[in-house]
Design an enzyme around this catalytic site. Structure first.
Site, PDB file in Angstrom:
ATOM      1  N   ARG A 120       1.112  -1.302   0.431  1.00 62.16           N
ATOM      2  CA  ARG A 120       0.215   0.078   0.019  1.00 62.16           C
ATOM      3  C   ARG A 120       0.736   1.294   0.279  1.00 62.16           C
ATOM      4  NH1 ARG A 120      -3.770  -3.083   3.821  1.00 62.16           N
ATOM      5  NH2 ARG A 120      -5.196  -3.728   2.361  1.00 62.16           N
ATOM      6  N   LYS A 142       4.438  11.499 -11.648  1.00 62.72           N
ATOM      7  CA  LYS A 142       3.504  10.674 -11.958  1.00 62.72           C
ATOM      8  C   LYS A 142       4.243   9.678 -12.812  1.00 62.72           C
ATOM      9  CE  LYS A 142       1.073  14.655 -14.920  1.00 62.72           C
ATOM     10  NZ  LYS A 142       0.710  14.556 -16.262  1.00 62.72           N
ATOM     11  N   GLU A 184      12.410  18.990 -24.673  1.00 69.41           N
ATOM     12  CA  GLU A 184      11.350  19.310 -22.538  1.00 69.41           C
ATOM     13  C   GLU A 184      12.722  20.705 -22.085  1.00 69.41           C
ATOM     14  OE1 GLU A 184       8.295  18.022 -21.839  1.00 69.41           O
ATOM     15  OE2 GLU A 184       8.307  15.781 -22.559  1.00 69.41           O
ATOM     16  N   LYS A 226       9.513  23.059 -12.998  1.00 63.37           N
ATOM     17  CA  LYS A 226       8.947  21.951 -12.949  1.00 63.37           C
ATOM     18  C   LYS A 226       8.707  21.709 -11.726  1.00 63.37           C
ATOM     19  CE  LYS A 226       7.144  17.872 -14.271  1.00 63.37           C
ATOM     20  NZ  LYS A 226       7.060  16.392 -14.728  1.00 63.37           N
ATOM     21  N   GLU A 236      -2.851  17.931 -11.591  1.00 65.22           N
ATOM     22  CA  GLU A 236      -2.792  18.464 -12.844  1.00 65.22           C
ATOM     23  C   GLU A 236      -4.561  19.179 -12.737  1.00 65.22           C
ATOM     24  OE1 GLU A 236      -1.047  16.633 -15.635  1.00 65.22           O
ATOM     25  OE2 GLU A 236      -2.529  17.060 -16.700  1.00 65.22           O
ATOM     26  N   ARG A 241      -0.387  22.291 -14.461  1.00 68.01           N
ATOM     27  CA  ARG A 241       0.221  21.894 -14.983  1.00 68.01           C
ATOM     28  C   ARG A 241      -0.098  21.263 -15.777  1.00 68.01           C
ATOM     29  NH1 ARG A 241       2.184  16.510 -11.110  1.00 68.01           N
ATOM     30  NH2 ARG A 241       3.750  15.785 -12.846  1.00 68.01           N
ATOM     31  N   ASN A 245       2.025  20.300 -20.802  1.00 69.82           N
ATOM     32  CA  ASN A 245       1.678  19.037 -22.048  1.00 69.82           C
ATOM     33  C   ASN A 245       1.735  19.805 -23.427  1.00 69.82           C
ATOM     34  OD1 ASN A 245       0.500  17.113 -20.466  1.00 69.82           O
ATOM     35  ND2 ASN A 245      -0.855  17.599 -20.624  1.00 69.82           N
ATOM     36  N   HIS A 248       2.106  18.414 -26.499  1.00 69.71           N
ATOM     37  CA  HIS A 248       2.123  16.699 -26.245  1.00 69.71           C
ATOM     38  C   HIS A 248       0.672  16.815 -27.417  1.00 69.71           C
ATOM     39  CE1 HIS A 248       4.769  17.311 -23.680  1.00 69.71           C
ATOM     40  NE2 HIS A 248       4.641  16.045 -23.111  1.00 69.71           N
ATOM     41  N   HIS A 252       0.999  13.359 -29.595  1.00 68.58           N
ATOM     42  CA  HIS A 252       0.497  11.960 -29.738  1.00 68.58           C
ATOM     43  C   HIS A 252       0.002  11.475 -30.693  1.00 68.58           C
ATOM     44  CE1 HIS A 252      -2.159   9.243 -27.359  1.00 68.58           C
ATOM     45  NE2 HIS A 252      -2.732   8.968 -27.932  1.00 68.58           N
ATOM     46  N   HIS A 266       9.565   9.782 -27.760  1.00 65.43           N
ATOM     47  CA  HIS A 266       8.007  10.934 -27.800  1.00 65.43           C
ATOM     48  C   HIS A 266       9.289  12.120 -27.273  1.00 65.43           C
ATOM     49  CE1 HIS A 266       5.746  12.663 -25.096  1.00 65.43           C
ATOM     50  NE2 HIS A 266       6.579  13.447 -24.416  1.00 65.43           N
TER      51      HIS A 266
HETATM   52  N1  GLY Z   1       5.469  15.469 -18.089  1.00 77.25           N
HETATM   53  C1  GLY Z   1       4.226  16.597 -17.742  1.00 77.25           C
HETATM   54  C2  GLY Z   1       3.949  16.143 -16.187  1.00 77.25           C
HETATM   55  O1  GLY Z   1       4.524  15.771 -15.220  1.00 77.25           O
HETATM   56  O2  GLY Z   1       2.843  16.661 -15.489  1.00 77.25           O
END
Ligand code: GLY
Length: 366
Positions: A120, A142, A184, A226, A236, A241, A245, A248, A252, A266
């Site tokens: 957990r 993430k 990035e 970041k 997000e 946040r 993107n 993206h 995508h 990517h």
């Molecule tokens: N890579 C996008 C984020 O961490 O929100």
């Protein structure tokens, strides 16, 4: 050592950046270990870095059993998650223990998710070895694996206890991977920091040539950006946040069209996607054409794709918009887009007409 805090209340942690940090990692991690083993999870490309880390931990008396996984996106799977959690349990990991993710985004995402569910929730440390992981995926919590239905669809927010970034490990990274990660870096300028984008234009060549000061500045500035964004909107939910993107959604579609394969990494898809987001914004009269051209010119200058043709995609607009509709960012019937009013002025628009996007993409085909 540069230390950048990620301020998340009880889940706060530091990102520590220093050339040669891998050699000294044991001393930095000893307080977290408290005499307990620290299992390392890594991939088949990272044997030399893993040896350095194991030796550094051993010098502090910390045992570090190693699990080596296949390099590549297919490792973010249910099967690897199952065998990794079985292995961690076999190591006798308890909740207060820390596993170490030594690798790029694939290893970081898998280990982060495995530790989020093991007993957990136990702890993990990120030691990112690609530029993309150092400036983006290792920070912010993430974590995910892929499912048949798409990338990163099974996951959790699970923050690491510390992130250790050694810019020297980039010396052994293939140039293509370095370029993909650089997309990035440039993204942080395009989002909300025109001054940093100008810095990128001036210093990218030095960064790619291996200049330590340029690399340290690019990584430090990106991580600080970041950390600020994640602290403002960890899950997000407010839209802040979501700015990360940028590129993206278009990207995508390009990744889906190229089968999420090595044909288009990517970061390369994000680069082409950012150029498309700016070009679309300019076509819609939202952003100066000169800004969109400047974005594309910089991406071209560093060898990144600046649009459909350079990304090797010839599909029509309807096909690409079809891919976008499978993006996990879909909200009901709307797809939020990151658009731009200029360099450093990105914003979220949930009202974009997908027919206009398809027509724009048709116009971009060459
Ligand atoms: N890579 C996008 C984020 O961490 O929100």
């Amino acid at each position: 050592m540069t230390t950048i805090p990620v301020a998340l209340g009880a889940r706060s942690y530091d990102v520590r950046i220093e050339p040669g940090l891998l050699v000294r990692a044991g001393a930095v991690l000893a307080p977290l270990s408290r005499g307990r083993p620290m299992p390392i999870v890594t991939d088949t490309n990272l044997a030399a870095h893993c040896e350095t880390l194991v030796a550094s931990l051993a010098a502090q008396g910390i045992a570090a059993p190693v699990r080596v996984l296949p390099a590549g996106e297919s490792t973010k799977s249910w099967a690897q998650l199952e065998s990794l959690t079985d292995w961690l349990l076999a190591q006798g990991v308890v909740r207060s223990d820390h596993a170490i993710a030594l690798g790029g985004g694939v290893i970081g995402d898998l280990v982060g998710f495995a530790t989020s569910i093991l007993k957990r929730g136990c702890n993990f440390v990120q030691v990112p070895t690609t530029l993309l992981a150092q400036v983006d995926s290792s920070v912010g919590g993430k974590t995910a694996i892929n499912s048949k239905a798409g990338k990163n669809l099974i996951g959790a927010f699970h923050q690491p206890s510390v992130v250790l970034i050694d810019p020297q490990v980039l010396d052994s990274l293939p140039q293509r991977e370095l370029r993909a990660g650089y997309a990035e870096v440039a993204k942080y300028g395009l989002i909300d920091d025109a001054g940093f984008f100008a810095w990128c234009e001036t210093n990218a060549a030095a960064l790619f040539a291996g200049d330590p000061a340029a690399r340290a500045e690019a990584i430090g500035h990106s991580v600080a950006a970041k950390a600020r964004i994640v602290a403002a909107d960890e899950r997000e939910t407010t839209g802040t946040r979501a700015l990360l993107n940028l590129g993206h959604t278009f990207g995508h579609a390009l990744e889906a069209e190229t089968g999420f394969s090595d044909k288009l990494l990517h970061g390369e898809a994000v680069a082409a996607g950012m150029a498309l987001a700016f070009a679309f914004s300019a076509q819609q009269g939202l952003c100066p054409v000169a800004d969109a051209e400047r974005v594309a010119a910089h991406l071209r200058a560093v060898g990144l794709p600046d649009g459909l043709a350079a990304a090797g995609v010839s599909a029509d607009g309807a096909t690409l918009v079809g891919h976008m509709l499978h993006d996990k960012k879909m909200e009901g019937n709307t797809l939020p887009f990151l658009l731009a009013r200029g360099i450093g002025q990105t914003y979220l628009d949930k009202t974009v007409d997908l027919a206009k996007v398809a027509a724009f993409l048709d116009g971009q085909r060459r």
